[in-house]
Design a protein around this motif. Structure first.
Motif, PDB file in Angstrom:
ATOM      1  N   ARG A   1       0.872  -1.334   0.049  1.00 56.78           N
ATOM      2  CA  ARG A   1       0.089  -0.005  -0.055  1.00 56.78           C
ATOM      3  C   ARG A   1       0.866   1.218   0.052  1.00 56.78           C
ATOM      4  O   ARG A   1       0.625   2.314  -0.753  1.00 56.78           O
ATOM      5  N   GLU A   2       1.893   1.192   0.763  1.00 56.13           N
ATOM      6  CA  GLU A   2       2.821   2.507   1.015  1.00 56.13           C
ATOM      7  C   GLU A   2       3.640   2.805  -0.288  1.00 56.13           C
ATOM      8  O   GLU A   2       3.844   3.775  -0.621  1.00 56.13           O
ATOM      9  N   ARG A   3       3.924   1.725  -1.282  1.00 59.39           N
ATOM     10  CA  ARG A   3       4.864   1.952  -2.206  1.00 59.39           C
ATOM     11  C   ARG A   3       4.061   1.940  -3.622  1.00 59.39           C
ATOM     12  O   ARG A   3       4.241   2.037  -4.635  1.00 59.39           O
ATOM     13  N   GLY A   4       2.666   1.831  -3.397  1.00 60.57           N
ATOM     14  CA  GLY A   4       1.599   2.111  -4.440  1.00 60.57           C
ATOM     15  C   GLY A   4       1.891   1.203  -5.605  1.00 60.57           C
ATOM     16  O   GLY A   4       1.963   1.119  -6.773  1.00 60.57           O
ATOM     17  N   ALA A   5       2.016  -0.190  -5.195  1.00 63.36           N
ATOM     18  CA  ALA A   5       2.215  -1.346  -6.261  1.00 63.36           C
ATOM     19  C   ALA A   5       1.252  -1.295  -7.306  1.00 63.36           C
ATOM     20  O   ALA A   5       0.034  -1.272  -7.061  1.00 63.36           O
ATOM     21  N   ASP A   6       1.607  -1.541  -8.427  1.00 68.22           N
ATOM     22  CA  ASP A   6       0.649  -1.187  -9.564  1.00 68.22           C
ATOM     23  C   ASP A   6       0.720  -2.625 -10.647  1.00 68.22           C
ATOM     24  O   ASP A   6       0.173  -2.458 -11.797  1.00 68.22           O
ATOM     25  N   LEU A   7       1.640  -3.415 -10.196  1.00 69.85           N
ATOM     26  CA  LEU A   7       1.789  -4.726 -11.089  1.00 69.85           C
ATOM     27  C   LEU A   7       2.124  -5.760 -10.193  1.00 69.85           C
ATOM     28  O   LEU A   7       2.854  -5.617  -9.056  1.00 69.85           O
ATOM     29  N   VAL A   8       1.491  -6.778 -10.406  1.00 64.97           N
ATOM     30  CA  VAL A   8       1.502  -8.000  -9.571  1.00 64.97           C
ATOM     31  C   VAL A   8       2.217  -9.116 -10.433  1.00 64.97           C
ATOM     32  O   VAL A   8       1.262  -9.368 -11.385  1.00 64.97           O
ATOM     33  N   VAL A   9       2.952  -9.840 -10.120  1.00 65.03           N
ATOM     34  CA  VAL A   9       3.668 -10.935 -10.808  1.00 65.03           C
ATOM     35  C   VAL A   9       3.649 -12.202 -10.249  1.00 65.03           C
ATOM     36  O   VAL A   9       4.178 -12.299  -8.922  1.00 65.03           O
ATOM     37  N   ILE A  10       2.803 -13.276 -10.480  1.00 63.36           N
ATOM     38  CA  ILE A  10       2.712 -14.497  -9.665  1.00 63.36           C
ATOM     39  C   ILE A  10       3.165 -15.530 -10.553  1.00 63.36           C
ATOM     40  O   ILE A  10       2.759 -15.807 -11.874  1.00 63.36           O
TER      41      ILE A  10
ATOM     42  N   THR B   1      -3.525 -22.153  -7.891  1.00 59.20           N
ATOM     43  CA  THR B   1      -4.366 -21.006  -7.145  1.00 59.20           C
ATOM     44  C   THR B   1      -4.258 -19.717  -7.852  1.00 59.20           C
ATOM     45  O   THR B   1      -3.247 -19.450  -8.636  1.00 59.20           O
ATOM     46  N   ASN B   2      -5.093 -18.724  -7.766  1.00 58.09           N
ATOM     47  CA  ASN B   2      -4.982 -17.364  -8.359  1.00 58.09           C
ATOM     48  C   ASN B   2      -5.267 -17.388  -9.967  1.00 58.09           C
ATOM     49  O   ASN B   2      -5.047 -16.266 -10.428  1.00 58.09           O
ATOM     50  N   TYR B   3      -5.514 -18.512 -10.350  1.00 59.01           N
ATOM     51  CA  TYR B   3      -5.604 -18.355 -11.964  1.00 59.01           C
ATOM     52  C   TYR B   3      -6.723 -17.422 -12.452  1.00 59.01           C
ATOM     53  O   TYR B   3      -6.710 -16.505 -13.352  1.00 59.01           O
ATOM     54  N   TYR B   4      -7.672 -17.420 -11.288  1.00 60.41           N
ATOM     55  CA  TYR B   4      -9.074 -16.467 -11.903  1.00 60.41           C
ATOM     56  C   TYR B   4      -9.282 -15.369 -10.735  1.00 60.41           C
ATOM     57  O   TYR B   4     -10.145 -14.744 -10.901  1.00 60.41           O
ATOM     58  N   ALA B   5      -7.969 -14.860 -10.040  1.00 57.39           N
ATOM     59  CA  ALA B   5      -8.058 -13.917  -8.965  1.00 57.39           C
ATOM     60  C   ALA B   5      -8.001 -12.649  -9.829  1.00 57.39           C
ATOM     61  O   ALA B   5      -7.203 -12.424 -10.816  1.00 57.39           O
ATOM     62  N   ALA B   6      -8.872 -11.735  -9.211  1.00 56.94           N
ATOM     63  CA  ALA B   6      -9.070 -10.583  -9.956  1.00 56.94           C
ATOM     64  C   ALA B   6      -8.605  -9.541  -9.093  1.00 56.94           C
ATOM     65  O   ALA B   6      -8.661  -9.386  -7.906  1.00 56.94           O
ATOM     66  N   LEU B   7      -7.803  -8.604  -9.802  1.00 59.34           N
ATOM     67  CA  LEU B   7      -6.808  -7.737  -8.984  1.00 59.34           C
ATOM     68  C   LEU B   7      -7.170  -6.015  -9.535  1.00 59.34           C
ATOM     69  O   LEU B   7      -7.829  -5.904 -10.558  1.00 59.34           O
ATOM     70  N   ARG B   8      -7.080  -5.075  -8.458  1.00 56.33           N
ATOM     71  CA  ARG B   8      -7.296  -3.985  -9.105  1.00 56.33           C
ATOM     72  C   ARG B   8      -6.040  -3.057  -9.697  1.00 56.33           C
ATOM     73  O   ARG B   8      -6.185  -2.018  -9.986  1.00 56.33           O
ATOM     74  N   CYS B   9      -4.995  -4.038 -10.120  1.00 51.66           N
ATOM     75  CA  CYS B   9      -3.894  -3.444 -10.789  1.00 51.66           C
ATOM     76  C   CYS B   9      -3.673  -4.532 -11.873  1.00 51.66           C
ATOM     77  O   CYS B   9      -4.374  -5.526 -11.942  1.00 51.66           O
ATOM     78  N   GLU B  10      -2.559  -4.210 -12.760  1.00 52.25           N
ATOM     79  CA  GLU B  10      -2.291  -5.021 -14.065  1.00 52.25           C
ATOM     80  C   GLU B  10      -1.549  -6.319 -13.213  1.00 52.25           C
ATOM     81  O   GLU B  10      -0.871  -6.392 -12.071  1.00 52.25           O
ATOM     82  N   SER B  11      -1.690  -7.408 -13.793  1.00 56.26           N
ATOM     83  CA  SER B  11      -1.072  -8.750 -13.215  1.00 56.26           C
ATOM     84  C   SER B  11      -0.534  -9.487 -14.339  1.00 56.26           C
ATOM     85  O   SER B  11      -0.972  -9.518 -15.610  1.00 56.26           O
ATOM     86  N   LEU B  12       0.510 -10.311 -14.021  1.00 56.34           N
ATOM     87  CA  LEU B  12       1.185 -11.315 -14.746  1.00 56.34           C
ATOM     88  C   LEU B  12       1.069 -12.696 -14.036  1.00 56.34           C
ATOM     89  O   LEU B  12       1.797 -12.863 -12.991  1.00 56.34           O
ATOM     90  N   LYS B  13       0.697 -13.639 -14.629  1.00 56.66           N
ATOM     91  CA  LYS B  13       0.420 -15.022 -14.183  1.00 56.66           C
ATOM     92  C   LYS B  13       1.282 -15.772 -15.184  1.00 56.66           C
ATOM     93  O   LYS B  13       0.527 -16.051 -16.295  1.00 56.66           O
TER      94      LYS B  13
END
Length: 731
Positions: A672-681, A690-702
């Motif tokens: 939250r503090e760093r303002g993450a805007d990309l999640v890479v799993i 897990t998380n194949y269908y996880a919906a995030l509020r930012c861009e993501s790479l699975k």
């Protein structure tokens, strides 16, 4: 003060106690800190040691009141110490058995408020055990539908069915009120059932009811109105009068039929009462608790039918240990806790391994064990909707074909796990004996799940993996792959400069594809996948370049690479959160070059690794040493660590999979503090199981490589097919 609490109602006694458990943990330490030269060719990058660690555990045991003496004997033999002066107790039995407890244990009974204990305990369990609450659906397969943890559990109505019935409206952690109840509850069923059938055991009475036919005893609507019931808009099979036929019929009724009629009468009454209170207080979330319903399909079925008949309020019958949760409920939010699958008996499981004489003396058991986690766990702030997030991709309780495959898969892998566990402790004379005990315990768990897939909540690949890890830990195999990881990290670190030189020599667009292929090739090195472990054991020379050759050619099975490349031509991300998978080639030659590229673009990076070991996954402590070694070779990583543009964090997990609703609080705060805007799993466990269908509020790479033929074929691919899924949230 005795760290044990006793809850005794009119029918059952529940014991909750706190213990400290000593077990072995694997620790890693850089040789630099111990004066050793790690730069020699034959030296590994760090040393591994096994140490003793003490952790906190909560135990919950249920006894029938008939066996109260056995319960007190257990407390006296195992829990009472010389400095113990007081035992906490609550419920009616705290008064009824006060003299017996004080005489037997030589302790003063300190009585606690039963309602406070009940609600705090219920809140505690709902927050800390995923899939603790379930909806019961008759004729479904399976009949249990488990609910995921909701970030906000309030408000709700709790219908606690013990000897009688208590109905409580719960608005917040500390604000609740008793709003109603009934004297007709589980004790009524037991008492009247004993008079009618001469059966004294509660479970035996339920067994009789399960074989009975209530229509032989009950008067139905069609018995009263004949065919005219249709004009009234009523079903002819509705009960018009419980036991109505017994007054006029000139015959003997079977014990089974009378028990079934009694069960329907009491359950229907409770269901209607709950429905009326839910309507009165405008509550749409109703939890049923108490041993009257726990694991008993007949009671859950009739209560569910009743409440569905009288309203549309969704019933959520659940086992509520409630008042037996005193040790943890005093400070409910200080720690996070997790169920220990190795020690819990599970829903509707058979009694634990007691000798017949002890079981006969003690009655039936239910066991629940919970381990205190080192750090609080919270939701990932980037989840689009935490209340609807479901970590697991496939529910094996639902999918019979997948369930059969994965249970067999885990059974067949047992020999390899046992072999690896023994090999990890070459100096221990009892390693083989402990490994065999692990095998037997885990095998029994798998057999339980074959017959009762709902025993520990929703059955998933994640829960099968976690149960295996818990069983390994129970028999002191804290990190069977520690030596493998140590060796592979050492080999990969020596290759790192060559890999970086090769990447830096490429043009920008060519380098981006090479980085992604490096990530995917690194992900091949997963000792948890049999197709890979067979290759690694038979061919020690199999390395990074060989893994690249195994990858599916583009277009991949799921291929969003072109979309990702186009995004990289735009402005850099502010901060990327990357969940790493395996040690060795994966994290060092796959993840770190990718991290280095993001840093060069001006993106801050948070690299999150497991807090504890699982398979050959990289741990947080290992990642610190690996990052330190890489920084000594690479100025980009060195400056990023120094300037805190690259931060290494722990996830709070010790699982090969990833639950984004239970992450280390410190990691969530930093995101939250760093303002993450990309999640890479990355990895099959974290991005596919897990998380194949996880919906995030930012861009993501699975991204992952499918290293299981059955799973690959099910997804429409083949072994070593590639998942590269780039997602952008909807506007």
């Amino acid at each position: 003060m005795l760290e044990a609490d006793l809850t005794s109602g009119g029918s059952l006694t529940k014991l909750a106690y706190y213990s400290t458990v000593q077990h072995k943990v694997a620790r890693v330490r850089s040789f630099e800190n111990s004066g050793r030269d790690a730069e020699q060719e034959h030296e590994p990058p760090y040393e591994v040691s096994v140490q003793e660690e003490v952790t906190a555990r909560l135990h919950f045991v249920k006894f029938e009141n008939t066996y109260i003496e056995a319960c007190l004997d257990f407390i006296k033999d195992h829990l009472v110490h010389t400095e113990t002066k007081v035992i906490q107790a609550t419920g009616g039995g705290a008064y009824k058995f006060k003299d017996l407890i004080e005489e037997k244990l030589r302790l003063k009974v300190d009585k606690e408020d039963v309602m406070t204990c009940l609600i705090k305990g219920c809140n505690f369990v709902l927050k800390n055990i995923p899939h603790e609450a379930f909806v019961y659906q008759k004729d479904s397969d399976p009949e249990f539908r488990f609910q995921t943890n909701h970030p906000n559990i309030f408000p709700y109505l709790l219908v606690n069915i013990g000897s009688g019935v208590s109905i409580v409206k719960v608005e917040t952690e500390d604000r609740f009120e008793w709003v109603g109840g009934s004297s007709i509850g589980g004790g009524t069923f037991w008492g009247l059932g004993a008079l009618l059938t001469k059966t004294k055991k509660f479970d035996e009475l339920l067994h009789l009811a399960s074989k009975g036919q209530h229509t032989n005893v009950d008067m139905l609507v069609q018995d009263v109105y004949g065919g005219a019931h249709q004009t009234l808009g009523l079903s002819g099979n509705l009960i018009a009068s419980s036991f109505g036929k017994s007054a006029t019929a000139d015959k003997e009724f079977s014990k089974e039929d009378m028990a079934k009629s009694l069960l329907h009468m009491i359950s229907n009454d409770i269901g209607q009462l709950a429905c009326l209170h839910a309507k009165l207080h405008c509550l749409d979330r109703v939890y049923f608790g108490g041993f009257f319903i726990r694991g008993h399909p007949a009671t859950m079925r009739t209560i569910t039918y009743s409440i569905n008949f009288f309203s549309k309020v969704p019933p959520r019958p659940r086992p509520a240990p409630g008042a037996s949760l005193l040790p943890c409920a005093r400070h409910p939010n200080q720690y996070s806790w997790g169920e220990n699958y190795a020690g819990s008996s599970g829903l509707m499981s058979s009694s634990p391994e007691l000798c017949p004489a002890q079981r006969a003396r003690s009655g039936t058991f239910d066991l629940l064990e919970m381990d205190r986690l080192e750090r609080p766990l919270v939701n990932l702030p980037l989840l689009l909707d935490p209340s609807s997030y479901v970590p697991d991709t496939v529910d094996l309780t639902d999918d019979a074909l997948a369930r059969k495959y994965w249970l067999t898969c885990f059974e067949e892998a047992l020999d390899g796990v046992v072999k690896r566990a023994v090999a990890s402790q070459p100096g221990c004379v009892d390693a083989a004996e402990r490994a065999e005990k692990f095998r037997q315990k885990y095998w029994r768990k798998l057999q339980t799940l074959r017959h009762q897939p709902f025993a520990y909540g929703t059955l998933t690949v994640r829960s099968l993996l976690d149960t295996r890890e818990h069983c390994l830990n129970e028999f002191n195999f804290p990190d069977p792959y520690s030596k493998v990881k140590q060796k592979e990290n050492g080999v990969a670190l020596k290759c790192f400069p060559r890999v970086i030189r090769g990447l830096d020599a490429l043009g920008w667009e060519e380098r981006q594809l090479a980085l992604v292929k490096g990530l995917l090739a690194g992900n091949v090195f997963d000792w948890g996948a049999k197709a890979v472990s067979d290759v690694l054991e038979s061919d020690p020379q199999f390395g990074f370049e060989e893994a690249k050759m195994k990858l599916q050619e583009r277009p991949w099975l799921v291929d969003s690479y072109s979309k990702w490349l186009q995004r990289l031509k735009g402005p850099p991300h502010k901060c990327a959160l990357i969940f790493a998978d395996n040690s060795g080639i994966d994290v060092i030659l796959g993840v770190f070059p990718f991290v280095r590229e993001l840093l060069s673009r001006g993106t801050e990076v948070i690299l999150a690794c497991n807090s504890g070991p699982a398979l050959n996954d990289v741990t947080y402590c290992e990642s610190l040493i690996v990052a330190e070694r890489i920084a000594a070779m690479d100025p980009v990583v060195h400056s990023a660590l120094k300037e805190e543009r690259l931060l290494l964090m722990q996830t709070g997990s010790s699982s090969p999979c990833l639950d984004l609703s239970r992450l280390d609080k410190g990691l969530a705060v930093l995101v939250r503090e760093r303002g993450a805007d990309l999640v890479v799993i990355e990895g099959m466990g974290r991005a596919v199981h897990t998380n194949y269908y996880a919906a995030l509020r930012c861009e993501s790479l699975k991204l992952a490589v499918l290293k299981n033929s059955w799973l690959a074929e099910r997804l429409g691919g083949r072994l070593f097919s590639v998942i590269f899924k780039y997602e952008v949230p909807a506007e």
